[in-house]
Design a protein around this motif. Sequence first.
Motif, PDB file in Angstrom:
ATOM      1  N   ASN A  34      38.014  43.276  33.135  1.00  0.00           N
ATOM      2  CA  ASN A  34      36.854  42.416  33.379  1.00  0.00           C
ATOM      3  C   ASN A  34      37.180  41.478  34.532  1.00  0.00           C
ATOM      4  O   ASN A  34      37.874  40.478  34.343  1.00  0.00           O
ATOM      5  CB  ASN A  34      36.493  41.615  32.124  1.00  0.00           C
ATOM      6  CG  ASN A  34      35.245  40.773  32.320  1.00  0.00           C
ATOM      7  OD1 ASN A  34      34.755  40.603  33.430  1.00  0.00           O
ATOM      8  ND2 ASN A  34      34.723  40.238  31.228  1.00  0.00           N
ATOM      9  N   LYS A  35      36.672  41.801  35.704  1.00  0.00           N
ATOM     10  CA  LYS A  35      36.974  41.039  36.914  1.00  0.00           C
ATOM     11  C   LYS A  35      36.142  39.754  37.037  1.00  0.00           C
ATOM     12  O   LYS A  35      36.312  38.999  37.985  1.00  0.00           O
ATOM     13  CB  LYS A  35      36.750  41.908  38.146  1.00  0.00           C
ATOM     14  CG  LYS A  35      37.733  43.047  38.255  1.00  0.00           C
ATOM     15  CD  LYS A  35      37.512  43.827  39.516  1.00  0.00           C
ATOM     16  CE  LYS A  35      38.420  44.998  39.734  1.00  0.00           C
ATOM     17  NZ  LYS A  35      39.409  45.346  38.784  1.00  0.00           N
ATOM     18  N   ASN A  36      35.265  39.501  36.091  1.00  0.00           N
ATOM     19  CA  ASN A  36      34.342  38.370  36.208  1.00  0.00           C
ATOM     20  C   ASN A  36      34.497  37.327  35.107  1.00  0.00           C
ATOM     21  O   ASN A  36      33.552  36.623  34.788  1.00  0.00           O
ATOM     22  CB  ASN A  36      32.894  38.883  36.229  1.00  0.00           C
ATOM     23  CG  ASN A  36      32.645  39.748  37.441  1.00  0.00           C
ATOM     24  OD1 ASN A  36      32.974  39.362  38.544  1.00  0.00           O
ATOM     25  ND2 ASN A  36      32.079  40.919  37.218  1.00  0.00           N
ATOM     26  N   ASP A  38      36.175  33.962  34.248  1.00  0.00           N
ATOM     27  CA  ASP A  38      36.826  32.822  34.903  1.00  0.00           C
ATOM     28  C   ASP A  38      38.103  32.369  34.216  1.00  0.00           C
ATOM     29  O   ASP A  38      39.089  32.026  34.865  1.00  0.00           O
ATOM     30  CB  ASP A  38      35.840  31.647  35.011  1.00  0.00           C
ATOM     31  CG  ASP A  38      35.264  31.216  33.673  1.00  0.00           C
ATOM     32  OD1 ASP A  38      34.840  32.091  32.889  1.00  0.00           O
ATOM     33  OD2 ASP A  38      35.218  30.009  33.411  1.00  0.00           O
ATOM     34  N   LYS A  63      39.277  31.484  42.666  1.00  0.00           N
ATOM     35  CA  LYS A  63      38.468  32.570  42.093  1.00  0.00           C
ATOM     36  C   LYS A  63      37.813  32.101  40.789  1.00  0.00           C
ATOM     37  O   LYS A  63      36.622  32.340  40.554  1.00  0.00           O
ATOM     38  CB  LYS A  63      39.339  33.807  41.850  1.00  0.00           C
ATOM     39  CG  LYS A  63      38.619  34.966  41.206  1.00  0.00           C
ATOM     40  CD  LYS A  63      37.566  35.570  42.096  1.00  0.00           C
ATOM     41  CE  LYS A  63      36.976  36.815  41.447  1.00  0.00           C
ATOM     42  NZ  LYS A  63      35.922  37.411  42.239  1.00  0.00           N
ATOM     43  N   LEU A  67      33.672  31.671  39.938  1.00  0.00           N
ATOM     44  CA  LEU A  67      33.004  32.235  38.765  1.00  0.00           C
ATOM     45  C   LEU A  67      32.413  31.152  37.868  1.00  0.00           C
ATOM     46  O   LEU A  67      31.414  31.380  37.199  1.00  0.00           O
ATOM     47  CB  LEU A  67      33.982  33.106  37.969  1.00  0.00           C
ATOM     48  CG  LEU A  67      34.453  34.372  38.681  1.00  0.00           C
ATOM     49  CD1 LEU A  67      35.614  35.016  37.943  1.00  0.00           C
ATOM     50  CD2 LEU A  67      33.291  35.354  38.828  1.00  0.00           C
TER      51      LEU A  67
END
Length: 160
Positions: A34-36, A38, A63, A67
Amino acid sequence: MDEYKKFLDEGIFRIQDGFYREAIGFLDKSIELNKNFDITYFYRAVAYHALENYNCAMLDYTKALKLNPKLTDAYYNRAKIILEKKNSTQKELEGAIVDLNKALELDEKFIDALYAMAAAQKKVKNYHGALVYLEKLLTIQPQSVNARALKKLILQKYIN
């Protein structure tokens, strides 16, 4: 529970136990799934920060903030990296001040951010500004030894 959260939890447990490199491995797996999320970037930044890999920590705090711009601790930690460096540039210090302002906007009683802001103001030679933040801190936490000591130093050494 989603698989990425299991890896996140394992990474957090490793951080709590001081096994930062292992934590990064688990957090990398969580990010692959899951790249999203935070929080995963935030905790990987914490692990990198503990290992003094400041470049990777800064990237991950940034990053995480992209997010979720309300991650107060990410602003604070990013500023802290700059303030810990021995020869931060003026531009870096200004960036740290922006981050600390954002952290304090989100939580005006964030004691550590108030102290860090006073230290940042001192580094940019804004001694009166530093005193303002120390006074805010001392209003909230009058017994703060560090704030009292910094205030005394600024008053004795830089303001007469």
